[in-house]
Design an enzyme around this catalytic site. Structure first.
Site, mmCIF file in Angstrom:
data_model
loop_
_atom_site.group_PDB
_atom_site.id
_atom_site.type_symbol
_atom_site.label_atom_id
_atom_site.label_comp_id
_atom_site.label_asym_id
_atom_site.label_seq_id
_atom_site.Cartn_x
_atom_site.Cartn_y
_atom_site.Cartn_z
ATOM 1 N N SER A 7 0.845 -1.169 0.000
ATOM 2 C CA SER A 7 0.000 0.000 0.000
ATOM 3 C C SER A 7 0.897 1.241 0.000
ATOM 4 C CB SER A 7 -0.840 -0.069 1.267
ATOM 5 O OG SER A 7 -1.906 0.785 1.159
ATOM 6 N N LYS A 48 -2.869 9.930 -7.806
ATOM 7 C CA LYS A 48 -3.158 8.675 -7.124
ATOM 8 C C LYS A 48 -4.512 8.220 -7.681
ATOM 9 C CE LYS A 48 -3.514 6.449 -2.659
ATOM 10 N NZ LYS A 48 -4.745 5.748 -2.996
ATOM 11 N N ASP A 100 -7.841 6.388 -8.402
ATOM 12 C CA ASP A 100 -8.773 5.738 -7.483
ATOM 13 C C ASP A 100 -9.506 4.617 -8.215
ATOM 14 O OD1 ASP A 100 -10.141 5.227 -5.227
ATOM 15 O OD2 ASP A 100 -11.424 6.994 -5.294
ATOM 16 N N TYR A 139 2.169 2.553 -13.274
ATOM 17 C CA TYR A 139 2.937 3.525 -12.495
ATOM 18 C C TYR A 139 4.120 2.953 -11.708
ATOM 19 C CZ TYR A 139 -0.655 1.867 -9.221
ATOM 20 O OH TYR A 139 -1.506 1.092 -8.487
ATOM 21 N N CYS A 190 -30.756 -9.131 22.895
ATOM 22 C CA CYS A 190 -31.141 -10.131 23.909
ATOM 23 C C CYS A 190 -31.631 -9.490 25.208
ATOM 24 C CB CYS A 190 -29.965 -11.062 24.181
ATOM 25 S SG CYS A 190 -28.628 -10.247 25.064
HETATM 26 S S1 IVH Z 1 2.854 3.334 -6.323
HETATM 27 C C1 IVH Z 1 5.391 -0.037 -4.296
HETATM 28 N N1 IVH Z 1 1.496 5.069 -7.738
HETATM 29 O O1 IVH Z 1 -2.831 3.326 -4.338
HETATM 30 C C2 IVH Z 1 4.495 0.674 -5.246
HETATM 31 N N2 IVH Z 1 0.265 3.560 -6.390
HETATM 32 O O2 IVH Z 1 -3.418 3.443 -1.490
HETATM 33 C C3 IVH Z 1 3.409 1.412 -4.587
HETATM 34 N N3 IVH Z 1 -2.175 3.822 -6.542
HETATM 35 O O3 IVH Z 1 -1.656 0.109 -3.585
HETATM 36 C C4 IVH Z 1 2.349 1.919 -5.473
HETATM 37 N N4 IVH Z 1 -2.159 5.477 -7.994
HETATM 38 O O4 IVH Z 1 -2.860 0.493 -5.901
HETATM 39 C C5 IVH Z 1 1.428 4.043 -6.862
HETATM 40 N N5 IVH Z 1 0.447 6.649 -9.043
HETATM 41 C C6 IVH Z 1 0.380 5.646 -8.197
HETATM 42 C C7 IVH Z 1 -0.866 5.160 -7.735
HETATM 43 C C8 IVH Z 1 -0.879 4.094 -6.813
HETATM 44 C C9 IVH Z 1 -2.920 4.667 -7.274
HETATM 45 C C10 IVH Z 1 -2.753 2.823 -5.643
HETATM 46 C C11 IVH Z 1 -1.980 1.527 -5.529
HETATM 47 C C12 IVH Z 1 -1.650 1.417 -4.048
HETATM 48 C C13 IVH Z 1 -2.728 2.260 -3.445
HETATM 49 C C14 IVH Z 1 -2.364 2.734 -2.054
#
Ligand code: IVH
Length: 715
Positions: A103, A136, A138, A264, A458
């Protein structure tokens, strides 16, 4: 990906084929068609800039299909025609990821990001850290493995260690190349991570259509019309549409959802000799994504910002937060990553996230709605949770109508009344919260929330332990608790019994077939098969899942038993060095507390459980039923104890092994790895360009080892 010259050539070729003027052999025609279809897919799905009409595209596609049908010997697995109609996949095999899909750690403001920068600087001994900032996404995480240029396997994230193999479904996503020229990069095998998403506009259109279909279906049902089919689904949000889409059984249906995949991260890339090319020919995150983009992947090159330092990264995050609504995909924040792969390697990973990256979460979105009522639910440990029932309201992509409001104090503190207008917030991205009641909106009809003193199920007296915020029903046989305990027992993270969900547990309980954990293994299958909506097949599947659960390792079993305060991690720690689950009976309170990360509260709870005759009877019954109670401890203990009690810090650029390998070697031999240098430290292992940590270790008189010397030490 395609140069100007290549583009011109492919456009010309498209025109020539369209006009039917070409006179090549079938093999060449097929090859040309594949080339141009891949090119137009890329223009459409990766760079959003199509240059042929849908009609022309369909014509080219049909032509290729016809030629392949005429010449089956010329079919190949990476032909664009292979993207559709794989038919039904009944079950997705579970496959282990090459490396766990971790994560990300979260940050919520500039200060958090500056703290992150500090920790990176400390870990790397450097003060000039460059970062990348990218969205990031979603959606649903995905892992793609290519071998010898061909897409070999696609997995969902699953539990991080093991995912569902959904290769056929991934193949219908045209933004995922079926093959790519990794050979040209000297890469024989590569694992690429990314996110599957649905464009906001596509999702909204789909949702509108689904709502229409649902209304039509409801009207038909009201009129008692026949053959109206099953109730149409309305997707709750874009993310569920993506993750549900990936796991659909019919890949032709997946194709209809309009999913796309951004990539990514590359965690693993090796050449023919089995050596990693990361840190060799690929040296930065930006370079890695650029390589993927050039090979035809949808890498976020338009979106990524390369920043010289954390202040630039903070600015990029702030700008994106302002503009987020204009972006065509749902994003819930930005990801800030150390750009230099060598520095990433030095930072390493925790068991949960990389230390070289952090998510910057956008502010939660808020909405106001009416609090209609408060209901009280009984959890598996008897805790009473008040649940606010709300007038349904749309919030950050989901409809919210029910929110847990924690406990009595929380209600008092926020002065929440039934009938109030309340402000709610979806903090982070999942669990909505009531932020406050709005007293100005009251008209006098609101009533205070009365907290019950008896169990709503209960009727037993509720009990509140001093210093605890929750009221509890202490009746072990309270129906709600029994059902919740069983739901927990069969759940995915616990015994993971396929086909056993909340509904089945509640139904079997009500029918009198299931009121204790051992009864899971005594279900009257023949009777259950007669129940409406169940039938032979689903019960056979359930029986199979139940039988399989007997093989679950003892850490899972312990977690599944629902001992208070024993979460997944605690269960693993408690069972780490025991050969039989029953061994926990022999541990004194003190011995339990001596275990790693086990505090007095957990220790007391575990002690009580293993000294309660009722639990022991249940455990004995489960053992007699054939559940796994033992494990091979020799596999769990270190391979040697030569480093027993010794602590290590690794610094500088390591050449002979990675940080993770170093950590594993130390732990396998009974030692521990820490991150800071102090007098107590036993050894500092220094790679090239070691900086302040080496200096400090020398000042403190800590033994400094080269990589070679470290390897000699463990033999
Ligand atoms: S990098 C070790 N880059 O967000 C690599 N993750 O909340 C770690 N996610 O599990 C991941 N956009 O599924 C990375 N630009 C991005 C991302 C990303 C979405 C997701 C991914 C991760 C989750 C964590």
């Amino acid at each position: 990906m395609y140069s100007k010259e290549q583009t011109q050539e492919l456009v010309k070729l498209t025109e020539a084929i369209k006009s039917g003027k070409t006179q090549n052999s079938p093999a060449i025609q097929i090859d040309n068609l594949r080339k141009i279809i891949n090119f137009h897919d890329w223009r459409y799905y990766v760079i959003d800039d199509p240059i042929v009409t849908d009609f022309d595209y369909d014509m080219l596609f049909k032509k290729l299909k016809a030629l392949e049908a005429e010449h089956p010997e010329l079919k190949t697995a990476d032909s664009p025609t292979e993207r559709v109609a794989y038919g039904l996949t009944k079950e997705f095999p579970q496959v282990e990821h090459i490396a766990p899909m971790l994560s990300l750690d979260n940050s919520y403001n500039a200060e958090d990001l500056r703290d992150f920068d500090e920790s990176v600087k400390k870990l790397t001994d450097r003060d000039d850290i460059g970062y990348t900032v990218e969205p990031k996404f979603d959606g649903a995480g995905i892992s793609l493995v290519y071998e010898n240029n061909q897409l070999l396997r696609a997995l969902t994230r699953g539990n991080g260690a093991v995912g569902d193999e959904i290769t056929n479904n991934a193949k219908v996503l045209k933004s995922i190349p079926l093959s790519a020229d990794f050979d040209g990069q000297n890469i024989q095998q590569i694992e690429i991570r990314g996110e599957v998403l649905i464009r906001k506009s596509v999702f909204e259109k789909t949702q509108k259509q689904q709502e229409k279909d649902l209304k039509a279906w409801e009207a038909a049902k009201a009129k008692e019309e026949k053959n109206i089919g099953s109730k149409p689904k309305v997707f709750a949000n874009a993310r569920n549409t993506a993750s549900g889409g990936l796991r659909m059984q019919d890949s032709a249906e997946v194709a209809k959802r309009g999913l796309e995949a951004f990539v990514y991260y590359v965690g693993h890339a090796i050449n023919k000799e089995g050596k990693s090319v990361l840190l060799k020919s690929l040296n930065s995150h930006h370079e890695t994504l650029d390589m993927l983009y050039k090979l035809g992947f949808k890498a976020p090159m338009k979106e990524i910002t390369v920043c010289k330092n954390i202040e630039e990264a903070i600015q990029a995050c702030a700008q994106w937060e302002k503009d987020r609504d204009n972006y065509p995909y749902e994003i819930d924040g930005m990801v800030v990553k150390v750009n230099d792969l060598h520095l990433q390697d030095i930072c390493g990973y925790t068991s949960h996230h990389p230390r070289w990256a952090i998510a910057y979460k956008f502010k939660a979105k808020t909405a106001t709605t009416k609090l209609l009522n408060v209901e009280f639910q009984v959890g598996r440990t008897g805790a009473i949770t008040p649940v606010a029932k709300l007038e349904p309201v749309h919030l950050a992509g989901v409809t919210v109508s029910s929110i847990s409001i924690h406990n009595e104090e929380y209600i008092k503190e926020k002065d929440i009344h039934i009938g109030d207008t309340v402000e709610i917030e979806r903090s982070g991205d999942v669990i909505p919260q009531i932020v406050r009641a709005i007293p100005d909106a009251r008209d006098g009809s609101e009533t205070p929330v009365e907290f019950p003193r008896n169990c709503p199920d209960c009727q037993s007296d509720l009990v509140k332990v001093e210093d605890e915020a929750v009221w509890r029903c202490e009746n072990f046989d309270c129906p709600s608790q029994i059902v919740e305990r069983l739901i927990h027992y069969v759940s995915r993270d616990a015994m993971d019994i396929d086909g056993f969900g909340k509904k089945q547990v509640a139904r079997f309980y009500e029918l009198g077939h299931l009121s204790s954990i051992p009864q899971v293994y005594h279900l009257p299958y023949d009777e259950l098969k007669k129940l409406e909506g169940l039938g032979e097949r689903s019960i056979d599947k359930l029986a199979e899942g139940i039988e399989k659960s007997k093989q679950q390792p003892i850490a899972r079993l312990l977690y599944a038993l629902g001992v208070r305060h024993v979460g997944k991690g605690t269960a693993k720690r408690l069972t780490k060095s025991i050969g039989n689950l029953m061994d926990l009976q022999n541990f004194s309170l003190e011995q339990l507390q001596e275990m790693e990360d086990i505090g007095p509260i957990v220790a007391q709870s575990v002690y009580d459980f293993f000294h309660n005759p009722k639990s022991i009877d249940m455990l004995k019954e489960l053992e007699a039923l054939g559940l796994t109670f033992t494990q091979d401890v020799s596999a769990l203990t270190p391979s040697s104890n030569v480093l027993e009690g010794k602590t290590f810090v690794f610094t500088g650029t390591l050449e002979k092994f990675s940080r993770n390998e170093a950590k594993a070697m130390v732990e396998d031999n009974g030692g521990k790895v820490t991150s800071s240098v102090s007098k107590k430290l036993d050894y500092l292992v220094a790679g090239a360009k070691a900086g302040s940590k080496l200096k400090k270790a020398e000042e403190l008189g800590v033994t400094v080892l080269s990589e070679e010397e470290f390897l000699n030490l463990i033999g």
